[in-house]
Motif scaffolding. Structure first.
Motif, PDB file in Angstrom:
ATOM      1  N   THR A   1     -15.991  12.241 -14.538  1.00 25.55           N
ATOM      2  CA  THR A   1     -15.857  11.836 -15.946  1.00 25.55           C
ATOM      3  C   THR A   1     -14.621  12.527 -16.511  1.00 25.55           C
ATOM      4  OG1 THR A   1     -18.245  11.551 -16.250  1.00 25.55           O
ATOM      5  CG2 THR A   1     -16.911  11.905 -18.236  1.00 25.55           C
TER       6      THR A   1
ATOM      7  N   ALA B   1     -21.329  13.323 -16.355  1.00 21.70           N
ATOM      8  CA  ALA B   1     -21.149  12.506 -17.569  1.00 21.70           C
ATOM      9  C   ALA B   1     -21.837  13.163 -18.760  1.00 21.70           C
ATOM     10  CB  ALA B   1     -21.695  11.112 -17.330  1.00 21.70           C
TER      11      ALA B   1
ATOM     12  N   LEU C   1     -13.976   9.351 -23.633  1.00 24.31           N
ATOM     13  CA  LEU C   1     -14.689   9.666 -22.385  1.00 24.31           C
ATOM     14  C   LEU C   1     -14.840   8.423 -21.533  1.00 24.31           C
ATOM     15  CD1 LEU C   1     -17.620  11.777 -23.921  1.00 24.31           C
ATOM     16  CD2 LEU C   1     -15.646  12.688 -22.700  1.00 24.31           C
ATOM     17  N   HIS C   2     -14.577   8.547 -20.253  1.00 23.06           N
ATOM     18  CA  HIS C   2     -14.819   7.434 -19.319  1.00 23.06           C
ATOM     19  C   HIS C   2     -15.224   8.003 -17.961  1.00 23.06           C
ATOM     20  CE1 HIS C   2     -14.741   3.542 -17.519  1.00 23.06           C
ATOM     21  NE2 HIS C   2     -13.742   3.840 -16.693  1.00 23.06           N
ATOM     22  N   THR C   3     -16.121   7.304 -17.301  1.00 23.10           N
ATOM     23  CA  THR C   3     -16.647   7.730 -15.990  1.00 23.10           C
ATOM     24  C   THR C   3     -16.282   6.701 -14.940  1.00 23.10           C
ATOM     25  OG1 THR C   3     -18.504   8.876 -17.030  1.00 23.10           O
ATOM     26  CG2 THR C   3     -18.727   8.334 -14.693  1.00 23.10           C
TER      27      THR C   3
ATOM     28  N   ALA D   1     -16.979   6.746 -26.138  1.00 28.70           N
ATOM     29  CA  ALA D   1     -17.376   6.868 -24.724  1.00 28.70           C
ATOM     30  C   ALA D   1     -17.639   5.486 -24.160  1.00 28.70           C
ATOM     31  CB  ALA D   1     -18.622   7.739 -24.584  1.00 28.70           C
TER      32      ALA D   1
ATOM     33  N   THR E   1     -19.905   5.819 -18.955  1.00 23.80           N
ATOM     34  CA  THR E   1     -20.264   7.211 -19.235  1.00 23.80           C
ATOM     35  C   THR E   1     -21.674   7.299 -19.800  1.00 23.80           C
ATOM     36  OG1 THR E   1     -17.963   7.827 -19.638  1.00 23.80           O
ATOM     37  CG2 THR E   1     -19.656   9.262 -20.553  1.00 23.80           C
TER      38      THR E   1
END
Length: 596
Positions: free
Chosen positions: A438, A503, A541-543, A585, A589
């Motif tokens: 993440t 995450a 935020l990114h996963t 996000a 995430t």
């Protein structure tokens, strides 16, 4: 870890060093004691290796002496003559007296003035006549002085002169060759050049009808050349392997018709020796070492000679494995030991090294049972050198990697994460690998406008204070502060240590950053500068999957992440401005974080 090409060079180098150290230890004699322990162990494990069928021992034991009280050993020549006659009649091949005759009754009686008595003047004559027939070997002894061998002590002249010519063919030296630890493991056919043969060897030569004066003799399929070299004694078994017969059975009436006695002596070489009263003639052999709870047992000199004779007549000789084959096998084992030690951890490498050492010892014992000698201590020395050499190389390499990790991560991840990395059996791959992580991007809103209302030193103080608190918030969640981007921060969760909940950790760090921003809004910066915009922070935020590793030029490498996941996280951080949301996000995430 060590690179593959370097590993191969290291393996070859360690094997070469192990081989050199083992051969150096052999050449300097350092391993003689250890090899003696293995040799003694193999003898004890093997037990009786050859059932005696060619040699018998006749003892002048305590019961025999008790049967003839008042007769000193010097006056036993008539009894010896009777025993010789019985043995010849029973078909004995050769007789050896392992008794050093230093006194003759005739000469002793003459000194006492009793030599003219008809009953005593020819007291030893029958024994002399028995000696003259040439099938009896008497014992001689090599005397040693302060500077080595000095002379040969022969039997008393009365008996020596009675021997047929050449007299050296009927005298064998009873000296036994001892190793440095006192153990009797080898013998020499001739103890000293131009001197009589050793006792047991001479009896074996005469039993086969060969010339004691020759320079070589044939036993079984092997020729033994008189080179003065020590030969391994092929022990048939531990003390007591050769049954001992009391001389009193030969002196008993009707001994010639004893049906049990004939099979014990017919066609054999018979050693006549002192029994229980001659316990001073005891020697440490391979069976005298206490190993695995075995009670040590000394062996009498006659038994040692009997073992030498029996093995010679049986044609059994232990020979060392050819040097070329031994070195080739040793090289292969050392290469294997080095390879496993370099490729594996200390525990596994140690277990494999022990396994190889034990396997070599087992092979040595198996070959010993087949009369082939394979040294053990030199191989085990080489294996140990390879193992500890690989251990030192591993520690040196890993220490460099640890310092590199400490330098690289100490400022950007928590101490706990660094300690976890250093404690791991395997160092993280810093060369680039695909990870599921993440990515967090954080940026201060309108920071340029905000900074215009503050002196430069205040701007720096503000940023330092802010980044310190933000970094701490990220580190507390196990994140990695990847880099500072002006007034922004890039952080990674899930590397370099795998975190299944990365995450969720990233979301918690984002919320902590917003709490820090809230605190900054309440600072005096706003009250002192009413025209400055409110302090605000946006977080994206990114996963997803990204390539993580050391990226950059040879002069400047940086441990970071690249790929679409990083780009999406950066764009989500930018969306916070348009959406006026503090945190944006991605669905990836949120799904990875779960309902918590």
């Amino acid at each position: 870890m060590i690179q593959v090409s370097k590993q191969r060079v290291l393996v070859a180098f360690l094997a070469l060093i192990g081989l050199a150290c083992s051969q150096l230890a052999v050449s300097t004699g350092i391993l003689r004691g250890a090899e003696a322990v293995y040799s003694d162990s193999w003898h004890q494990l093997a037990g009786v290796r050859l059932a005696p069928s060619r040699v018998a021992i006749v003892c002048v034991d305590d019961p025999a002496r008790a049967a003839h009280p008042g007769i000193p050993l010097a006056f036993w020549s008539p009894l010896f003559t009777r025993a010789i006659a019985v043995m010849r009649e029973l078909g004995v091949r050769t007789i050896g007296f392992d008794i050093l005759f230093s006194v003759a009754a005739d000469a002793w009686l003459e000194q006492l003035g009793l030599g003219d008595n008809p009953s005593t003047s020819q007291y030893d004559q029958p024994f002399k006549e028995a000696l003259s027939q040439g099938d009896v070997v008497l014992a001689g002894q090599l005397l040693h002085g302060a500077h080595g061998p000095e002379a040969v002590r022969r039997p008393v002249p009365d008996f020596y002169l009675a021997l047929p010519s050449p007299k050296s063919d009927c005298i064998g030296l009873i000296n036994l060759h001892s190793d440095a630890d006192g153990g009797v493991r080898t013998y020499r056919p001739r103890l000293l050049r131009d001197q009589p043969l050793s006792f047991g060897f001479l009896l074996a030569v005469k039993a086969l009808g060969q010339n004691p004066q020759a320079s070589q003799w044939r036993f079984g399929s092997r020729n033994l050349v008189d080179q003065g070299a020590a030969l391994p004694i092929e022990y048939c078994g531990p003390p007591g392997t050769f049954p001992q017969i009391s001389i009193e059975r030969l002196l008993a009436p009707g001994a010639r018709n004893d049906s049990e006695l004939a099979p014990l002596l017919a066609g054999k070489i018979v050693l006549v020796a002192l029994g229980q009263s001659g316990l001073q003639d005891m020697h440490p052999t391979p069976y005298a070492r206490s190993i695995l709870g075995v009670v040590p047992a000394m062996m009498s000199g006659p038994e040692v000679h009997a073992n030498i004779i029996e093995s010679l007549l049986a044609g059994q000789f232990s020979q060392f494995v050819p040097e070329g084959l031994r070195l080739a096998l040793l090289s292969v084992v050392l290469l294997l030991a080095s390879w496993v030690s370099v490729k594996s951890g200390p525990l596994r490498g140690g277990l494999v090294a022990c396994g190889l050492a034990m396997t070599w010892a087992a092979a040595s014992y198996a070959l010993f049972r087949q009369h082939a000698l394979l040294p053990v201590a030199e191989a085990q020395t080489g294996i140990l050198v390879c193992y500890f050499g690989a251990l030192v190389a591993r520690l040196t390499t890993e220490e460099k990697q640890r310092r590199k990790l400490q330098t690289m991560f100490r400022r950007y991840v928590s101490r706990e994460i660094v300690d976890t990395l250093l404690a791991a059996d395997k160092m993280p791959d810093l060369g680039g690998k695909l990870y599921h992580i993440t990515v967090l991007f954080s940026d201060i809103r309108k920071f340029t406008t905000f900074s215009e209302h503050m002196p430069p030193d205040k701007v720096v103080d503000l940023l330092n204070n802010y980044f310190t608190q933000v970094s701490q918030a990220i580190l507390e969640q196990g994140g990695l502060v990847d880099k500072f981007l002006g007034d922004g921060v890039m952080a990674l969760f899930g590397v370099p240590v795998h975190q299944p909940d990365h995450a969720l950790r990233a979301i918690r760090a984002a919320l902590a950053i917003q709490a820090i921003a809230q605190q900054f809004r309440q600072d005096a910066y706003k009250s002192n500068r009413p025209e400055a915009p409110a302090f605000a922070v946006g977080v994206g935020l990114h996963t997803g999957c990204a390539v993580v590793g050391n990226i950059g030029s040879p002069e400047r490498l940086e441990y970071t992440a690249v790929g679409d996941t990083v780009n999406v996280a950066s764009r989500l951080e930018g969306l916070t401005k348009a959406l006026h949301w503090p945190i944006v996000a991605s669905m990836e995430t949120l799904c990875a974080a779960g309902p918590s």
